[in-house]
Scaffold this motif. Structure first.
Motif, PDB file in Angstrom:
ATOM      1  N   GLN A   1       0.998  -1.316   0.043  1.00  0.00           N
ATOM      2  CA  GLN A   1      -0.013  -0.009   0.097  1.00  0.00           C
ATOM      3  C   GLN A   1       0.943   1.310   0.028  1.00  0.00           C
ATOM      4  O   GLN A   1       0.649   2.196  -0.681  1.00  0.00           O
ATOM      5  CB  GLN A   1      -0.841  -0.246   1.243  1.00  0.00           C
ATOM      6  N   ARG A   2       2.146   1.182   0.918  1.00  0.00           N
ATOM      7  CA  ARG A   2       2.942   2.553   0.747  1.00  0.00           C
ATOM      8  C   ARG A   2       3.752   2.731  -0.554  1.00  0.00           C
ATOM      9  O   ARG A   2       3.547   3.683  -0.912  1.00  0.00           O
ATOM     10  CB  ARG A   2       3.894   2.236   1.883  1.00  0.00           C
ATOM     11  N   PHE A   3       3.902   1.479  -1.223  1.00  0.00           N
ATOM     12  CA  PHE A   3       4.548   1.585  -2.540  1.00  0.00           C
ATOM     13  C   PHE A   3       3.291   2.180  -3.593  1.00  0.00           C
ATOM     14  O   PHE A   3       3.809   3.179  -4.395  1.00  0.00           O
ATOM     15  CB  PHE A   3       5.155   0.223  -2.970  1.00  0.00           C
ATOM     16  N   LEU A   4       2.294   1.664  -3.415  1.00  0.00           N
ATOM     17  CA  LEU A   4       1.277   2.324  -4.432  1.00  0.00           C
ATOM     18  C   LEU A   4       0.913   3.563  -4.152  1.00  0.00           C
ATOM     19  O   LEU A   4       0.742   4.533  -5.206  1.00  0.00           O
ATOM     20  CB  LEU A   4       0.088   1.554  -4.386  1.00  0.00           C
ATOM     21  N   ALA A   5       0.915   4.140  -2.820  1.00  0.00           N
ATOM     22  CA  ALA A   5       0.560   5.544  -2.442  1.00  0.00           C
ATOM     23  C   ALA A   5       1.829   6.477  -3.054  1.00  0.00           C
ATOM     24  O   ALA A   5       1.550   7.432  -3.681  1.00  0.00           O
ATOM     25  CB  ALA A   5       0.552   5.709  -1.131  1.00  0.00           C
ATOM     26  N   LEU A   6       3.066   5.804  -2.780  1.00  0.00           N
ATOM     27  CA  LEU A   6       4.099   6.628  -3.507  1.00  0.00           C
ATOM     28  C   LEU A   6       4.226   6.887  -4.835  1.00  0.00           C
ATOM     29  O   LEU A   6       4.561   7.865  -5.557  1.00  0.00           O
ATOM     30  CB  LEU A   6       5.401   5.905  -2.878  1.00  0.00           C
TER      31      LEU A   6
ATOM     32  N   GLY B   1       3.860  10.191  -7.078  1.00  0.00           N
ATOM     33  CA  GLY B   1       4.947  10.625  -8.178  1.00  0.00           C
ATOM     34  C   GLY B   1       4.182  11.000  -9.369  1.00  0.00           C
ATOM     35  O   GLY B   1       4.717  11.772 -10.312  1.00  0.00           O
ATOM     36  N   ALA B   2       3.133   9.852  -9.770  1.00  0.00           N
ATOM     37  CA  ALA B   2       2.650  10.180 -10.951  1.00  0.00           C
ATOM     38  C   ALA B   2       1.903  11.449 -11.210  1.00  0.00           C
ATOM     39  O   ALA B   2       1.783  11.966 -12.023  1.00  0.00           O
ATOM     40  CB  ALA B   2       1.522   9.029 -11.194  1.00  0.00           C
ATOM     41  N   ALA B   3       1.266  11.727  -9.848  1.00  0.00           N
ATOM     42  CA  ALA B   3       0.453  13.072  -9.667  1.00  0.00           C
ATOM     43  C   ALA B   3       1.195  14.312 -10.117  1.00  0.00           C
ATOM     44  O   ALA B   3       0.877  15.170 -10.698  1.00  0.00           O
ATOM     45  CB  ALA B   3      -0.244  13.138  -8.466  1.00  0.00           C
ATOM     46  N   LEU B   4       2.723  14.370  -9.252  1.00  0.00           N
ATOM     47  CA  LEU B   4       3.682  15.278  -9.517  1.00  0.00           C
ATOM     48  C   LEU B   4       3.959  15.512 -11.011  1.00  0.00           C
ATOM     49  O   LEU B   4       4.026  16.444 -11.200  1.00  0.00           O
ATOM     50  CB  LEU B   4       4.612  15.184  -8.520  1.00  0.00           C
ATOM     51  N   VAL B   5       4.378  14.340 -11.509  1.00  0.00           N
ATOM     52  CA  VAL B   5       4.862  14.383 -12.958  1.00  0.00           C
ATOM     53  C   VAL B   5       3.726  14.820 -13.836  1.00  0.00           C
ATOM     54  O   VAL B   5       3.771  15.789 -14.905  1.00  0.00           O
ATOM     55  CB  VAL B   5       5.312  13.081 -13.354  1.00  0.00           C
TER      56      VAL B   5
ATOM     57  N   LEU C   1      11.212   9.646  -6.631  1.00  0.00           N
ATOM     58  CA  LEU C   1      11.753   8.289  -7.273  1.00  0.00           C
ATOM     59  C   LEU C   1      13.106   7.605  -6.648  1.00  0.00           C
ATOM     60  O   LEU C   1      13.152   6.428  -6.657  1.00  0.00           O
ATOM     61  CB  LEU C   1      11.979   8.725  -8.661  1.00  0.00           C
ATOM     62  N   VAL C   2      13.719   8.835  -6.208  1.00  0.00           N
ATOM     63  CA  VAL C   2      14.934   8.196  -5.602  1.00  0.00           C
ATOM     64  C   VAL C   2      14.989   7.637  -4.353  1.00  0.00           C
ATOM     65  O   VAL C   2      15.722   6.412  -4.242  1.00  0.00           O
ATOM     66  CB  VAL C   2      15.932   9.643  -5.370  1.00  0.00           C
ATOM     67  N   GLY C   3      13.926   8.250  -3.528  1.00  0.00           N
ATOM     68  CA  GLY C   3      13.663   7.307  -2.397  1.00  0.00           C
ATOM     69  C   GLY C   3      13.248   6.053  -2.609  1.00  0.00           C
ATOM     70  O   GLY C   3      13.235   5.046  -1.799  1.00  0.00           O
ATOM     71  N   VAL C   4      12.227   5.745  -3.534  1.00  0.00           N
ATOM     72  CA  VAL C   4      11.539   4.322  -3.802  1.00  0.00           C
ATOM     73  C   VAL C   4      12.657   3.508  -4.182  1.00  0.00           C
ATOM     74  O   VAL C   4      12.711   2.358  -4.028  1.00  0.00           O
ATOM     75  CB  VAL C   4      10.455   4.846  -5.042  1.00  0.00           C
ATOM     76  N   VAL C   5      13.569   3.999  -5.074  1.00  0.00           N
ATOM     77  CA  VAL C   5      14.568   3.211  -5.635  1.00  0.00           C
ATOM     78  C   VAL C   5      15.424   2.825  -4.653  1.00  0.00           C
ATOM     79  O   VAL C   5      16.071   1.557  -4.566  1.00  0.00           O
ATOM     80  CB  VAL C   5      15.473   4.025  -6.860  1.00  0.00           C
ATOM     81  N   ALA C   6      15.864   3.754  -3.551  1.00  0.00           N
ATOM     82  CA  ALA C   6      16.816   3.516  -2.627  1.00  0.00           C
ATOM     83  C   ALA C   6      16.224   2.419  -1.601  1.00  0.00           C
ATOM     84  O   ALA C   6      16.832   1.455  -1.109  1.00  0.00           O
ATOM     85  CB  ALA C   6      17.073   4.932  -1.926  1.00  0.00           C
ATOM     86  N   ASP C   7      14.894   2.474  -1.535  1.00  0.00           N
ATOM     87  CA  ASP C   7      14.058   1.652  -0.497  1.00  0.00           C
ATOM     88  C   ASP C   7      14.471   0.282  -1.279  1.00  0.00           C
ATOM     89  O   ASP C   7      14.526  -0.748  -0.452  1.00  0.00           O
ATOM     90  CB  ASP C   7      12.800   1.930  -0.502  1.00  0.00           C
ATOM     91  N   VAL C   8      14.016  -0.087  -2.568  1.00  0.00           N
ATOM     92  CA  VAL C   8      14.134  -1.345  -3.105  1.00  0.00           C
ATOM     93  C   VAL C   8      15.442  -1.739  -3.231  1.00  0.00           C
ATOM     94  O   VAL C   8      15.745  -2.991  -2.912  1.00  0.00           O
ATOM     95  CB  VAL C   8      13.784  -0.960  -4.743  1.00  0.00           C
TER      96      VAL C   8
END
Length: 247
Positions: A13-18, A22-26, A214-221
């Motif tokens: 759910q957290r990943f989906l929200a992020l 991100g999609a909304a910002l772009v 995006l950087v935060g999500v990639v770092a998390d992965v």
């Protein structure tokens, strides 16, 4: 090893929200850029710029006499010199904590964002506002605001990466909150000083925030895959990625 389904669901759910954020910002940036190119934002931009100047004397800001000095000092925090220095200090901090891979990832993230901003400025090629006198010297193009975009990329990206060095929520929230306030302040000064349209700043904020996210999500992965260091163990030591014995 059994996986806690509630924890797994929370992560999904957290990943989906992020992702949606991100999609909304772009999407917001794309829509804003389209409106700007069609001239739909021009009246709004000019109205804001003129509202911040003394009626009949656009060379002076409304408000106290020290406002211009403060705005000039704050806006310098989004300049190339300061951002480069801050980036180097933050990377040095990560290296001192033994977080070599995280430091390398941070270098790639900040440089990548800076290149993106430079290319976009050339793509849109918007001239600087002329409705009011500029209170600081500028030479580059206007959209998106380089100070707003680059400060968001650098400060938010560094905040996200440094926050990932801590396990406690308070330190993480404080680190990111300081970066957000700094980015907002820098962007506002660009409009106050008359060197950017408000939509230039909004464009820089949205795109910079999307990049940092995006950087935060990639770092998390990457941390979950043990490709960069995990949060510290509370003793100031980084949890290094496990050694691959097959190498």
């Amino acid at each position: 090893m059994l996986i806690d389904p509630r924890r797994w669901l929370f992560r999904e759910q957290r990943f989906l929200a992020l992702f949606l954020l991100g999609a909304a910002l772009v999407a917001g940036f794309v829509a804003l850029a389209g409106e700007m190119q069609e001239g739909e934002t021009h009246a709004f931009d000019i109205a804001i710029l003129k509202a911040l100047r003394v009626p009949g004397d656009p060379a002076h800001l409304i408000g106290p006499g020290w406002l211009q000095t403060v705005a000039t000092d704050i806006t310098a925090l989004g300049g190339v010199t300061v951002l480069t220095l801050v980036s180097l200090l933050a990377i040095a901090f990560l290296l001192l904590r033994g977080r070599w891979r995280q430091a390398g990832f941070t270098v790639l993230a900040t440089l990548g964002g800076a290149v993106m901003g430079h290319l976009l400025k050339g793509l849109f090629a918007r001239s600087r506002p002329e409705a009011v006198p500029h209170l600081v010297e500028v030479t580059s193009l206007s959209f998106p605001s380089g100070h707003s975009l680059n400060s968001a990329i650098v400060y938010l990206t560094l905040a996200v990466m440094i926050a990932r060095s801590f396990t406690d929520r308070t330190s993480r929230v404080f680190t990111v909150a300081v970066a957000v306030l700094l980015v907002l302040a820098i962007g506002c000064t660009r409009v106050l000083l008359g060197v950017h349209y408000p939509t230039d700043v909004l464009g820089g904020w949205t795109l910079g925030a999307a990049w940092a996210l995006l950087v935060g999500v990639v770092a998390d992965v990457l941390q979950k895959q043990h490709r960069i260091e995990e949060p510290s163990n509370g003793q100031g030591e980084a949890k290094a990625p496990p050694h691959d014995s097959s190498a």
